[in-house]
Write a protein that holds these residues in place. Structure first.
Motif, short mmCIF file in Angstrom:
data_model
loop_
_atom_site.label_atom_id
_atom_site.label_comp_id
_atom_site.label_asym_id
_atom_site.label_seq_id
_atom_site.Cartn_x
_atom_site.Cartn_y
_atom_site.Cartn_z
N GLN A 24 0.85 -1.18 0.00
CA GLN A 24 0.00 0.00 0.00
C GLN A 24 0.89 1.24 0.00
O GLN A 24 2.03 1.19 0.44
N TRP A 25 0.33 2.37 -0.44
CA TRP A 25 1.10 3.62 -0.49
C TRP A 25 1.43 4.11 0.91
O TRP A 25 0.60 4.05 1.82
N VAL A 46 15.55 3.09 -3.21
CA VAL A 46 14.37 3.03 -4.08
C VAL A 46 14.53 1.91 -5.10
O VAL A 46 15.64 1.49 -5.43
N SER A 47 13.39 1.45 -5.58
CA SER A 47 13.39 0.44 -6.65
C SER A 47 12.12 0.63 -7.47
O SER A 47 11.18 1.30 -7.04
N LYS A 92 8.13 1.90 -6.44
CA LYS A 92 7.65 3.08 -7.17
C LYS A 92 7.89 4.40 -6.42
O LYS A 92 7.03 5.27 -6.36
N GLY A 93 9.10 4.57 -5.85
CA GLY A 93 9.42 5.77 -5.09
C GLY A 93 9.33 7.03 -5.94
O GLY A 93 9.79 7.07 -7.08
N HIS A 98 12.20 6.50 -8.95
CA HIS A 98 12.42 5.08 -9.22
C HIS A 98 12.72 4.81 -10.69
O HIS A 98 13.27 3.76 -11.03
N GLN A 99 12.37 5.74 -11.56
CA GLN A 99 12.69 5.59 -12.99
C GLN A 99 14.00 6.28 -13.35
O GLN A 99 14.52 6.10 -14.44
N TRP A 100 14.52 7.10 -12.47
CA TRP A 100 15.74 7.87 -12.72
C TRP A 100 17.00 7.12 -12.33
O TRP A 100 18.06 7.36 -12.89
N VAL A 101 16.90 6.21 -11.37
CA VAL A 101 18.07 5.52 -10.84
C VAL A 101 17.89 4.01 -10.98
O VAL A 101 16.77 3.52 -11.07
N PRO A 102 18.99 3.26 -10.97
CA PRO A 102 18.89 1.79 -10.99
C PRO A 102 18.22 1.27 -9.71
O PRO A 102 18.26 1.92 -8.67
#
Length: 187
Positions: free
Chosen positions: A70-71, A133-134, A138-139, A151-155
């Motif tokens: 959950q968020w 984050v991963s 979905k950080g 989460h889309q910017w870093v591995p």
């Protein structure tokens, strides 16, 4: 017949005053410090760090909890100190959709409750945040009307360091605003 051209005795002081004002303004810009929140991800062996920043003092971190799925949301404020090293982050409130192990429950309820969430007032000061984050969690960061999908910017499983800093004009030119970066990590 009158001569409409200004005299040389007036042009020289006016030009000198203009140049002095321009030099003063340039120096003032160069030495003016701006409080920011810096987001840094260390590269391999300290090389190729990814760094961005934002100037808004309030921001929120959001992610999907790894157990409850959950968020979870945390709201922060940048508190500027009396010196450049005295700045801190204040975790003001935390909100979550599901209540489980490790969830804070002894704090006061947040003064503002969000529909579908339970919120607590935390008010804990921190010098910085270390956040892993991963893509699974979905950080993301929300600030000033911007949503930065970190989460889309870093591995996956990157450690993100979020800390208050003070930038001068040169720092601001050398670094990017977080919301202006492509989310896929490309430059």
């Amino acid at each position: 017949m009158t001569n409409n051209q200004p005299s040389n005795s007036l042009c020289l002081p006016t030009g000198a005053a203009f140049i002095a004002a321009l030099v003063f303004f340039t120096l003032w810009l160069g030495f003016t410090l701006q409080s920011v929140v810096e987001v840094r991800v260390a590269g391999v062996d300290g090389a190729d760090d990814k760094v961005c920043y934002f100037t808004e003092p309030d921001f929120q971190l959001r992610w999907i909890h790894s157990v409850e799925k959950q968020w979870w949301e945390e709201q922060y404020q940048r508190i500027d100190g009396s010196s450049t090293e005295g700045a801190e982050l204040l975790l003001t409130t935390t909100y979550f959709e599901a209540f489980g192990a490790g969830t804070p429950s002894t704090e006061m309820l947040a003064p503002i409750q969000k529909p579908g969430y339970l919120g607590y007032q935390i008010n804990e000061k921190l010098p910085r945040l270390n956040w892993v984050v991963s893509r699974l969690t979905k950080g993301e960061m929300d600030y000033g009307g911007h949503r930065f999908l970190i989460h889309q910017w870093v591995p996956d499983y990157s450690e993100v360091v979020i800390m208050p800093k003070t930038y001068d004009l040169i720092d601001r030119f050398k670094k990017d605003f977080c919301h202006e970066l492509p989310s896929d990590g490309s430059r």
